[in-house]
Design a protein around this motif. Structure first.
Motif, PDB file in Angstrom:
ATOM      1  N   MET A 133       0.723  -1.046   0.084  1.00 38.82           N
ATOM      2  CA  MET A 133      -0.099   0.009  -0.186  1.00 38.82           C
ATOM      3  C   MET A 133       0.720   1.708   0.108  1.00 38.82           C
ATOM      4  SD  MET A 133      -2.847   0.622   2.822  1.00 38.82           S
ATOM      5  CE  MET A 133      -1.543   1.087   3.757  1.00 38.82           C
ATOM      6  N   SER A 134       0.165   2.218  -0.640  1.00 42.90           N
ATOM      7  CA  SER A 134       1.606   3.380  -1.400  1.00 42.90           C
ATOM      8  C   SER A 134       0.518   4.992  -1.208  1.00 42.90           C
ATOM      9  CB  SER A 134       2.544   3.584  -2.045  1.00 42.90           C
ATOM     10  OG  SER A 134       2.644   4.152  -2.188  1.00 42.90           O
ATOM     11  N   PRO A 135       0.754   5.943  -0.470  1.00 39.00           N
ATOM     12  CA  PRO A 135      -0.503   6.898   0.046  1.00 39.00           C
ATOM     13  C   PRO A 135      -0.365   7.497  -1.787  1.00 39.00           C
ATOM     14  CG  PRO A 135       1.298   6.874   1.843  1.00 39.00           C
ATOM     15  CD  PRO A 135       1.342   5.441   0.937  1.00 39.00           C
ATOM     16  N   ASN A 136      -1.327   7.961  -2.286  1.00 38.73           N
ATOM     17  CA  ASN A 136      -0.721   8.607  -2.905  1.00 38.73           C
ATOM     18  C   ASN A 136      -1.923   9.633  -3.317  1.00 38.73           C
ATOM     19  OD1 ASN A 136       0.105   9.845  -5.798  1.00 38.73           O
ATOM     20  ND2 ASN A 136      -0.493   7.682  -7.344  1.00 38.73           N
ATOM     21  N   PHE A 137      -1.437  10.908  -3.494  1.00 38.29           N
ATOM     22  CA  PHE A 137      -2.971  11.891  -3.563  1.00 38.29           C
ATOM     23  C   PHE A 137      -2.801  13.570  -4.556  1.00 38.29           C
ATOM     24  CE2 PHE A 137      -1.219  13.647   0.247  1.00 38.29           C
ATOM     25  CZ  PHE A 137      -1.070  15.110   0.503  1.00 38.29           C
ATOM     26  N   THR A 138      -3.562  14.146  -5.312  1.00 38.35           N
ATOM     27  CA  THR A 138      -3.755  14.823  -5.959  1.00 38.35           C
ATOM     28  C   THR A 138      -3.842  16.508  -5.410  1.00 38.35           C
ATOM     29  OG1 THR A 138      -4.825  14.327  -7.771  1.00 38.35           O
ATOM     30  CG2 THR A 138      -2.546  13.823  -7.685  1.00 38.35           C
ATOM     31  N   ALA A 139      -3.744  16.968  -5.182  1.00 41.98           N
ATOM     32  CA  ALA A 139      -4.900  18.440  -5.181  1.00 41.98           C
ATOM     33  C   ALA A 139      -5.163  18.930  -6.617  1.00 41.98           C
ATOM     34  CB  ALA A 139      -4.020  19.208  -4.323  1.00 41.98           C
ATOM     35  N   ASP A 140      -5.818  19.685  -7.153  1.00 44.05           N
ATOM     36  CA  ASP A 140      -6.002  20.762  -8.192  1.00 44.05           C
ATOM     37  C   ASP A 140      -5.103  22.223  -8.440  1.00 44.05           C
ATOM     38  OD1 ASP A 140      -7.740  21.777  -6.276  1.00 44.05           O
ATOM     39  OD2 ASP A 140      -8.919  21.645  -7.652  1.00 44.05           O
ATOM     40  N   ALA A 141      -4.994  22.287  -7.401  1.00 42.65           N
ATOM     41  CA  ALA A 141      -3.634  23.010  -7.001  1.00 42.65           C
ATOM     42  C   ALA A 141      -3.038  23.407  -5.541  1.00 42.65           C
ATOM     43  CB  ALA A 141      -5.092  24.833  -7.098  1.00 42.65           C
ATOM     44  N   PHE A 167      -9.133  17.560  -3.337  1.00 42.52           N
ATOM     45  CA  PHE A 167      -8.325  16.754  -3.315  1.00 42.52           C
ATOM     46  C   PHE A 167      -8.547  14.738  -3.432  1.00 42.52           C
ATOM     47  CE2 PHE A 167      -7.280  19.643  -0.025  1.00 42.52           C
ATOM     48  CZ  PHE A 167      -5.947  19.185  -0.302  1.00 42.52           C
ATOM     49  N   THR A 168      -7.381  13.970  -4.401  1.00 43.92           N
ATOM     50  CA  THR A 168      -8.218  12.858  -5.004  1.00 43.92           C
ATOM     51  C   THR A 168      -7.369  11.883  -4.090  1.00 43.92           C
ATOM     52  OG1 THR A 168      -8.830  13.955  -6.914  1.00 43.92           O
ATOM     53  CG2 THR A 168      -8.822  12.098  -7.565  1.00 43.92           C
ATOM     54  N   ASP A 169      -7.672  10.765  -4.149  1.00 42.86           N
ATOM     55  CA  ASP A 169      -6.796   9.908  -3.328  1.00 42.86           C
ATOM     56  C   ASP A 169      -6.120   9.285  -4.386  1.00 42.86           C
ATOM     57  OD1 ASP A 169      -5.305   7.769  -2.604  1.00 42.86           O
ATOM     58  OD2 ASP A 169      -7.087   7.018  -1.351  1.00 42.86           O
ATOM     59  N   ASN A 170      -5.156   8.325  -4.400  1.00 33.70           N
ATOM     60  CA  ASN A 170      -5.414   7.468  -5.965  1.00 33.70           C
ATOM     61  C   ASN A 170      -3.977   6.322  -5.374  1.00 33.70           C
ATOM     62  OD1 ASN A 170      -6.114   9.244  -8.791  1.00 33.70           O
ATOM     63  ND2 ASN A 170      -4.122  10.407  -7.805  1.00 33.70           N
ATOM     64  N   SER A 171      -4.401   6.330  -4.724  1.00 36.51           N
ATOM     65  CA  SER A 171      -4.283   4.734  -3.545  1.00 36.51           C
ATOM     66  C   SER A 171      -4.622   3.488  -3.680  1.00 36.51           C
ATOM     67  CB  SER A 171      -3.998   5.712  -2.040  1.00 36.51           C
ATOM     68  OG  SER A 171      -3.406   6.845  -1.770  1.00 36.51           O
ATOM     69  N   VAL A 172      -4.039   2.388  -3.461  1.00 38.69           N
ATOM     70  CA  VAL A 172      -4.653   1.971  -3.790  1.00 38.69           C
ATOM     71  C   VAL A 172      -4.132   0.493  -2.506  1.00 38.69           C
ATOM     72  CG1 VAL A 172      -4.065  -0.203  -5.034  1.00 38.69           C
ATOM     73  CG2 VAL A 172      -4.004   1.478  -6.506  1.00 38.69           C
ATOM     74  N   ALA A 208      -6.499   0.863   0.619  1.00 40.33           N
ATOM     75  CA  ALA A 208      -6.856   1.428   1.679  1.00 40.33           C
ATOM     76  C   ALA A 208      -7.780   0.867   2.031  1.00 40.33           C
ATOM     77  CB  ALA A 208      -6.459   2.342   1.636  1.00 40.33           C
ATOM     78  N   THR A 209      -7.698   0.871   2.851  1.00 36.17           N
ATOM     79  CA  THR A 209      -9.942   0.524   4.030  1.00 36.17           C
ATOM     80  C   THR A 209     -10.411   1.483   4.887  1.00 36.17           C
ATOM     81  OG1 THR A 209      -8.888  -0.864   4.939  1.00 36.17           O
ATOM     82  CG2 THR A 209      -9.712  -1.941   3.317  1.00 36.17           C
ATOM     83  N   SER A 210      -9.579   2.082   4.568  1.00 36.23           N
ATOM     84  CA  SER A 210      -9.530   3.522   5.709  1.00 36.23           C
ATOM     85  C   SER A 210      -8.873   4.731   5.285  1.00 36.23           C
ATOM     86  CB  SER A 210      -9.568   3.578   7.208  1.00 36.23           C
ATOM     87  OG  SER A 210      -8.525   2.585   8.077  1.00 36.23           O
ATOM     88  N   TRP A 211      -9.045   6.425   5.721  1.00 32.43           N
ATOM     89  CA  TRP A 211      -8.275   7.199   5.410  1.00 32.43           C
ATOM     90  C   TRP A 211      -8.171   8.159   6.588  1.00 32.43           C
ATOM     91  CZ3 TRP A 211     -12.056   4.369   2.527  1.00 32.43           C
ATOM     92  CH2 TRP A 211     -11.613   4.155   1.139  1.00 32.43           C
ATOM     93  N   ALA A 212      -7.278   8.930   6.553  1.00 29.14           N
ATOM     94  CA  ALA A 212      -7.301  10.363   7.903  1.00 29.14           C
ATOM     95  C   ALA A 212      -6.723  11.338   6.768  1.00 29.14           C
ATOM     96  CB  ALA A 212      -6.905   9.606   8.995  1.00 29.14           C
ATOM     97  N   ARG A 213      -7.078  11.848   7.154  1.00 29.05           N
ATOM     98  CA  ARG A 213      -6.696  13.356   6.314  1.00 29.05           C
ATOM     99  C   ARG A 213      -6.667  15.127   7.479  1.00 29.05           C
ATOM    100  NH1 ARG A 213      -6.923  12.963   0.424  1.00 29.05           N
ATOM    101  NH2 ARG A 213      -8.092  11.710  -0.099  1.00 29.05           N
TER     102      ARG A 213
END
Length: 82
Positions: free
Chosen positions: A1-9, A21-26, A28-33
């Motif tokens: 599992m590798s965290p990967n996310f993008t922001a539109d700016a 914010f878009t999560d592109n990770s593979v 994961a079953t839970s997220w904390a931001r």
């Protein structure tokens, strides 16, 4: 599992700008931001929209879990004075 996310700016001079914010990770079953760098979870959703209404530098952190392992990634956001 590798965290990967993008922001539109990652930088803006607009007041009250909404960041997507878009999560592109593979795997994961839970997220904390944490979107403001205070080490407190602000959201637990997969994708999110957040509006910054003050200027400053913000450290956005995504922490993922698959039930066994936690992994994190950080990204900087800059809200500049208009």
């Amino acid at each position: 599992m590798s965290p990967n996310f993008t922001a539109d700016a990652t930088q803006s001079c607009e007041v009250y700008l909404m960041f997507n914010f878009t999560d592109n990770s593979v795997g994961a079953t839970s997220w904390a931001r944490d979107v403001d760098g205070d080490n407190i979870t602000d959201y637990t959703t997969w994708h999110l929209k957040h509006t910054y209404n003050v200027t400053g530098e913000f450290d956005v952190a995504l922490t993922l879990s698959d039930g066994w392992v936690n992994a994190s990634k950080n990204k900087g956001i800059s809200m500049l004075t208009p």
